[in-house]
Design an enzyme around this catalytic site. Sequence first.
Site, PDB file in Angstrom:
ATOM      1  N   ARG A 108       0.818  -1.235   0.000  1.00  0.00           N
ATOM      2  CA  ARG A 108       0.000   0.000   0.000  1.00  0.00           C
ATOM      3  C   ARG A 108       0.843   1.271   0.000  1.00  0.00           C
ATOM      4  NH1 ARG A 108      -3.327  -2.706   4.004  1.00  0.00           N
ATOM      5  NH2 ARG A 108      -4.980  -3.802   2.902  1.00  0.00           N
ATOM      6  N   LYS A 111       2.404  11.802 -10.143  1.00  0.00           N
ATOM      7  CA  LYS A 111       1.496  11.013 -10.991  1.00  0.00           C
ATOM      8  C   LYS A 111       2.225   9.746 -11.410  1.00  0.00           C
ATOM      9  CE  LYS A 111      -1.654  14.283 -13.130  1.00  0.00           C
ATOM     10  NZ  LYS A 111      -2.089  14.897 -14.398  1.00  0.00           N
ATOM     11  N   GLU A 157       7.686  20.315 -23.477  1.00  0.00           N
ATOM     12  CA  GLU A 157       7.039  20.471 -22.161  1.00  0.00           C
ATOM     13  C   GLU A 157       7.523  21.754 -21.464  1.00  0.00           C
ATOM     14  OE1 GLU A 157       4.637  18.742 -20.658  1.00  0.00           O
ATOM     15  OE2 GLU A 157       4.582  16.781 -21.630  1.00  0.00           O
ATOM     16  N   LYS A 190       5.863  23.888 -11.861  1.00  0.00           N
ATOM     17  CA  LYS A 190       5.137  22.651 -11.539  1.00  0.00           C
ATOM     18  C   LYS A 190       4.970  22.523 -10.026  1.00  0.00           C
ATOM     19  CE  LYS A 190       4.074  18.077 -12.625  1.00  0.00           C
ATOM     20  NZ  LYS A 190       4.123  16.962 -13.523  1.00  0.00           N
ATOM     21  N   GLU A 197      -5.133  17.057  -8.633  1.00  0.00           N
ATOM     22  CA  GLU A 197      -5.753  17.578  -9.856  1.00  0.00           C
ATOM     23  C   GLU A 197      -7.260  17.756  -9.732  1.00  0.00           C
ATOM     24  OE1 GLU A 197      -3.962  16.287 -13.588  1.00  0.00           O
ATOM     25  OE2 GLU A 197      -5.900  16.589 -14.557  1.00  0.00           O
ATOM     26  N   ARG A 234      -4.233  22.074 -11.422  1.00  0.00           N
ATOM     27  CA  ARG A 234      -3.219  21.158 -11.953  1.00  0.00           C
ATOM     28  C   ARG A 234      -3.546  20.728 -13.387  1.00  0.00           C
ATOM     29  NH1 ARG A 234       0.037  16.136  -9.158  1.00  0.00           N
ATOM     30  NH2 ARG A 234       1.171  15.566 -11.051  1.00  0.00           N
ATOM     31  N   ASN A 289      -1.944  20.140 -18.417  1.00  0.00           N
ATOM     32  CA  ASN A 289      -2.268  19.249 -19.529  1.00  0.00           C
ATOM     33  C   ASN A 289      -2.577  19.996 -20.823  1.00  0.00           C
ATOM     34  OD1 ASN A 289      -2.065  16.676 -18.246  1.00  0.00           O
ATOM     35  ND2 ASN A 289      -3.840  17.279 -17.040  1.00  0.00           N
ATOM     36  N   HIS A 326      -2.367  18.104 -24.000  1.00  0.00           N
ATOM     37  CA  HIS A 326      -2.229  16.682 -23.694  1.00  0.00           C
ATOM     38  C   HIS A 326      -3.433  15.839 -24.137  1.00  0.00           C
ATOM     39  CE1 HIS A 326       1.298  17.915 -21.578  1.00  0.00           C
ATOM     40  NE2 HIS A 326       1.529  16.717 -21.103  1.00  0.00           N
ATOM     41  N   HIS A 359      -2.447  12.938 -26.285  1.00  0.00           N
ATOM     42  CA  HIS A 359      -2.680  11.539 -25.886  1.00  0.00           C
ATOM     43  C   HIS A 359      -3.501  10.817 -26.944  1.00  0.00           C
ATOM     44  CE1 HIS A 359      -2.014  12.100 -21.246  1.00  0.00           C
ATOM     45  NE2 HIS A 359      -0.887  12.005 -21.929  1.00  0.00           N
ATOM     46  N   HIS A 415       6.008  11.464 -26.856  1.00  0.00           N
ATOM     47  CA  HIS A 415       5.069  12.233 -26.039  1.00  0.00           C
ATOM     48  C   HIS A 415       5.225  13.751 -26.210  1.00  0.00           C
ATOM     49  CE1 HIS A 415       2.419  13.290 -22.787  1.00  0.00           C
ATOM     50  NE2 HIS A 415       3.387  13.945 -22.175  1.00  0.00           N
TER      51      HIS A 415
HETATM   52  N1  GLY Z   1       1.943  16.010 -16.454  1.00  0.00           N
HETATM   53  C1  GLY Z   1       0.914  16.737 -15.859  1.00  0.00           C
HETATM   54  C2  GLY Z   1       0.834  16.621 -14.375  1.00  0.00           C
HETATM   55  O1  GLY Z   1       1.746  16.106 -13.752  1.00  0.00           O
HETATM   56  O2  GLY Z   1      -0.143  17.002 -13.804  1.00  0.00           O
END
Ligand code: GLY
Length: 369
Positions: free
Chosen positions: A125, A147, A189, A231, A241, A245, A249, A252, A256, A274
Amino acid sequence: MTASPRIVAVGGELPYRIHIGPGLQGDGQLLSAPIRGRHVLLVSDDTIAPLYLAQVRQTLLAARPELVIGQYIIPAGEASKTLDSFSGAINALASLGATRDACVFALGGGVVGDLAGFAAACWMRGVDCVQLPTTLLAMVDSSVGGKTAVDIAQGKNLVGAFHPPRAVIADTAVLRSLPPRELRAGLSEVIKYGAIRDPAFFQWLHSEREALLAGDDTALAQAIARSCEHKAQIVERDPLEKGERALLNLGHTFGHAIETAQGYGAPGNDNLNHGEAVAVGMVLAARLSAALGMADAADTGTLHALLLAYGLPVDIPAGLAPETLLAHMRLDKKNIAGRLRLVLWRGIGKAEVVPDVDEAAVLEVLQQG
Ligand code: GLY
């Protein structure tokens, strides 16, 4: 002369530091400081492991001879970010007899970081994870913020967890051997941070493009630190998020969809990686913003020009049907109640999350390519 390392602090409930500088992978005190127990699993891929894994292992053992260190190496590339690789990492932790004070080190790019972080999030866990990013993209984005995920056939990152690292140690010396295409992908990025919230940084990226593309140490360290500061500020306020946050994206959801539609190929094939997919996605998001009357089309032109100056793609790859891309966008994690929720902008430095975006307008932008 070596520059002294930069440190960016990420606050919040589980604070940690991002260390940025040349030669940090050889700093035994720094590397071993986050380790609480005896068990360490080094996760890497078959491109990075031959270059750096032995050095990291030796550095850790020299600092802490009592450590029991296992390793788990995956084939390089997005195609490895699977539930099977996740099982492999879990089996490696089990074979090591890893207890709850174990520490997983992610030595590699975003794929390794996401996979190792997810294994660390799930073993017993949750055990500690230290990110040792080896690509620019991982240094400025995926290693920071907790993430973690693996991909499934239906989409990227659909299975995962939020699990902040104990530390991020970005050894900028490794960027000297990064293939130029990977460097450009990371710079995509970096440009994103300027596009979403920092017009002055966007302008700086324009003036420093030659130094950055040439891999200049000082310029890169500055770009990494600025990106990580952005960030850190965002994930500190919104780790899970629930709000701002999502701004990270920008580009993205489109990106994606492109990555999913083209399949997660081996490195070196013609598929966009990416960062490249995000570059195309940012242009599409800017076009959609202009089409919806939110932003001036001239801003799209400025972004388009900067991405081109960095040698990044700006068009959807041939052969990807707009309807297929839209279908993939419908499965994006930002969507609510089956409605498209996208990051758009009001111009450079002014991104915002827009709920309930009209699918017909999205399809039109995808058709224009
Ligand atoms: N890559 C976007 C984030 O970490 O929220």
